[in-house]
Design an enzyme around this catalytic site. Structure first.
Site, short mmCIF file in Angstrom:
data_model
loop_
_atom_site.label_atom_id
_atom_site.label_comp_id
_atom_site.label_asym_id
_atom_site.label_seq_id
_atom_site.Cartn_x
_atom_site.Cartn_y
_atom_site.Cartn_z
N GLU A 51 0.71 -1.31 0.03
CA GLU A 51 0.09 0.10 0.05
C GLU A 51 0.94 1.24 0.00
OE1 GLU A 51 -2.82 0.67 3.22
OE2 GLU A 51 -3.19 -1.46 3.31
N ASP A 62 -5.58 9.58 10.37
CA ASP A 62 -4.34 8.86 11.07
C ASP A 62 -3.93 9.48 12.13
OD1 ASP A 62 -3.48 7.23 8.88
OD2 ASP A 62 -3.53 9.06 7.56
#
Ligand SMILES: Cc1ncc(COP(=O)(O)O)c(C=O)c1O
Lengths: 269, 403
Positions: A51, A62
């Site tokens: 990824e 995040d």
């Protein structure tokens, strides 16, 4: 043209009786070349699907670790074009590569143009953490046109009806966010994840991969006991942030990858 | 570069929508359903109106500012949101949202704040309803709006300074968002403006709308007619939509929104999202954004902490594109000149945010002439800005700030 499909890679791991290992790092972290070297090291040490993160200024789901990495990547001047070049470099080595990105950079690039250039770079598809299928008309059309995978997320809070429509929009595999909250390593793997994976399985034959929080082979083995793939991000980033230099970072990435790769093969335990 | 609406949920033309992680969708659906119910619920509406009247002090005055009018060259009517409890228009939206959160059984509220006015309003309402309250505020802002940090803490709220990114409102929003993703079961996120994913833009607009409903009736009472123009400052856009909404169907009434032009649009150092930005997705909605060619958010710059945000509510993007409202930038210098003018002509110290609207009124007065009546939203009072203004005007002793 479009590279190795990540869904096919997860499927073949499943066929050989183990879970796939999915490894995340942002492009351009800590530099363009450094990032390509780290991602390549991951593949060599046993990551099945890569990824590549597109570093973004406002990474709202995040935690501090990935935020810090995105900051480094952006400060080192990483552009969207560099992300595509990273994909190309890693895919050339034979790995299945998907891009994980917030939506605005893709919108800005042009959804169809991004899909076209990602396919041309050998990318397999996109993971879109802040794009739900309800808003994804343009992306669904572009990914169909360019033969790309669409990996949408499901969450513990998703209703069965939403899981149904979300997996219906996915191509390749389904990403199950195992906890409510932002990315970051966690001491304990989620207790709600197995139930979520079960609900997804009832709705689709597609492979289901689980992410958010895994940092050790032991945790990977636990997740691999009920999921088709284990996605690891913050723990890889942490290796790099804690490293004294590039060689040290490469070594730490390889060590963590081996540990996790052994973990996903320990499923029957 | 507009993205076509797929689901059509919460859209204003092509703008709005829900660009959020799936994890939040259930909560947004729950909120939208609860809000839809409250909207038609006479009980809820009565309680909301009671709070606005008995607690916040509504209706706010419409003040005929004669000396300012003489200076600007048109008749200026000030909608005095600065006289509300807690000192700004923010209390309207907050009372609506906290009442709703309370009815939904949430025990905890969180908020982001720039100038601190929204944080103070949220801390106030949380105290009133006995809810736990956490406010995220950029570390730059905790410094330039220190008075409001102390107010929030006095009210029992926890203020969390945010040290990431530009350390201003945008980063506070991101941090509040991250909190919410993890706590959505027990927590309501009281967004402070008409931005964010559906249903926030619509809900916040409705809770702010009493400003315009009152002002329209007050104008008719006072003048026997509608004003020629309605003027407000635009950060995220809640005071502007609050005063615009009742006038949107009155096509004879011009609507003007004034953004923070910072050091000027050409300098690149500004917070003028509609006049200096382009369509994109930020904070869960499709709207205008200050961004670079890669879609990375640009930092905003302005003397006004409450306008220091590189995004704007999606309904403003729509009003802008359709031309129903006109948006323009006001520089720091223009705003501070207007700030001083209002202090000296009317004895009213405005919030620096609101001073952008006064500066805008000067421009519009010049264009529409002396017979024009301009309704201006004075969104807040300037107590919180005394230190910033004193520094700007050089009123500080060599020995340090007078506090
Ligand atoms: C007094 C005042 N006016 C205006 C604003 C800007 O917000 P909005 O554009 O949502 O009204 C703020 C924000 O903090 C404020 O405190």
């Amino acid at each position: 043209m479009t590279g190795l499909a990540s869904g096919a890679v997860v499927d073949s791991a499943r066929a050989s009786g183990r879970a796939a290992l999915i490894g995340y790092l942002p492009a351009g972290f800590p530099t363009f070349d450094g990032g390509v070297a780290l991602l390549t090291a991951m593949v060599e040490a046993g990551v099945d699907v890569v990824e590549v993160g597109l570093p973004y200024s406002d990474p709202v789901i995040d935690g501090p670790t990935i935020q810090a990495a995105a900051d480094v990547a952006l400060r080192s001047g990483t552009k969207t074009a560099d992300v595509l070049r990273t994909v190309e470099a890693v895919a050339k080595g034979g790995a299945a590569v998907v891009v994980m990105t917030y939506w605005n950079p893709v919108l800005r690039y042009g959804v169809d143009a991004f899909a076209r250039d990602l396919a041309a770079a050998g990318g397999a598809g996109l993971i879109t953490p802040d794009l739900i299928p309800d808003e994804a008309g343009e992306w669904i059309a572009a990914s169909d046109a360019h033969g790309l995978e669409r990996i949408f997320l499901v969450a513990p809070s998703s209703s069965d009806a939403r899981i149904e429509t979300t997996v219906g929009a996915c191509r390749g595999w389904v990403y199950a966010a195992s906890t409510m909250g932002v990315t970051g390593t966690r001491e304990q793997t989620s207790s709600v994840a197995p139930a979520l994976v079960g609900r997804v399985r009832a709705a689709t034959p597609l492979p289901v991969c689980v992410g958010l929080g895994v940092s050790s082979g032991e945790q990977a083995a636990e997740v691999a006991s009920y999921a088709d793939g284990v996605a690891v991000g913050s723990a890889f980033v942490r290796c790099v942030l804690d490293a004294t230099d590039e060689t040290d970072a490469l070594r730490a990435i390889a060590r963590l990858t081996s540990d996790l790769a052994a973990g996903v093969r320990r499923t029957s335990a | 570069m507009t993205s076509p609406a797929s689901s059509g949920i919460g859209r204003f033309g092509p703008y709005g929508g829900r660009y959020v992680p799936e994890a939040l969708i259930a909560a947004l659906d729950e909120l939208a359903a609860a809000y839809e119910k409250a909207r038609g619920d006479e009980d809820f509406q009565r309680e909301f109106r009671r709070l606005l009247t008995e607690y916040a002090g509504r209706p706010s005055l419409l003040y005929d500012a004669r000396r300012l009018s003489a200076e600007l060259g048109a008749r200026i009517l000030l909608k005095r949101e600065d006289l509300n409890h807690t000192g700004a228009h923010k209390i309207n939206n907050v009372l609506g949202q906290v009442l709703l959160a309370h009815r939904m059984g949430k025990r905890r509220v969180i908020a982001e704040t720039g100038a601190g006015q929204h944080g103070v309003a949220t801390a106030t309402a949380a105290a009133l309803f006995g809810l736990e309250c956490v406010v995220y505020m950029g570390a730059v802002d905790t410094e330039r709006q220190a008075l409001n940090v102390a107010r929030m803490r006095l009210l029992g709220a926890q203020v969390v300074p945010v040290h990431t990114g530009s350390k201003t409102l945008k980063d506070a929003l991101n941090e509040a968002f991250r909190d919410w993703v993890a706590t959505v079961d027990t927590t309501h996120y009281v967004i402070g403006t008409v931005a964010g994913p559906h249903p926030f833009p619509e809900m916040v607009r409705d809770f702010a709308a009493p400003i315009g409903v009152e002002a329209r009736a007050q104008c008719l009472d006072l003048l026997g007619r509608l004003p020629d123009a309605v003027i407000a400052c635009v950060g995220g856009g809640s005071n502007a939509l609050g005063i615009f909404t009742a006038f949107v169907p009155d096509t004879s009434v011009r609507l003007y929104g004034f953004e923070a032009g910072g050091e000027g649009l050409d300098s690149g150092r500004h917070a003028a999202t509609l006049t200096g930005g382009s369509p994109g997705v930020l904070l869960g909605a499709h709207s205008y954004v200050l961004q670079d060619e890669d879609g990375q958010t640009r930092e905003s710059h302005t003397i006004s902490a409450g306008l220091d945000y590189p995004g704007v509510g999606p309904e403003h993007a729509y009003l802008h594109d359709t031309g129903r409202a006109v948006y323009r930038p006001i520089t720091d210098a223009g705003a501070m000149a207007a700030f001083e003018l209002l202090c000296r002509t009317e004895g009213i110290i405005p919030a620096i945010e609101s001073a952008h609207a006064i500066a805008g009124a000067r421009e519009v007065a010049g264009e529409l002439g002396p017979d024009a009546v301009l309704l201006v939203c004075l969104s807040g009072r300037g107590d919180k800005d005394v230190a910033t203004a004193a520094k700007w005007f050089g009123l500080l002793d060599e020995s340090g700030p007078i506090t």
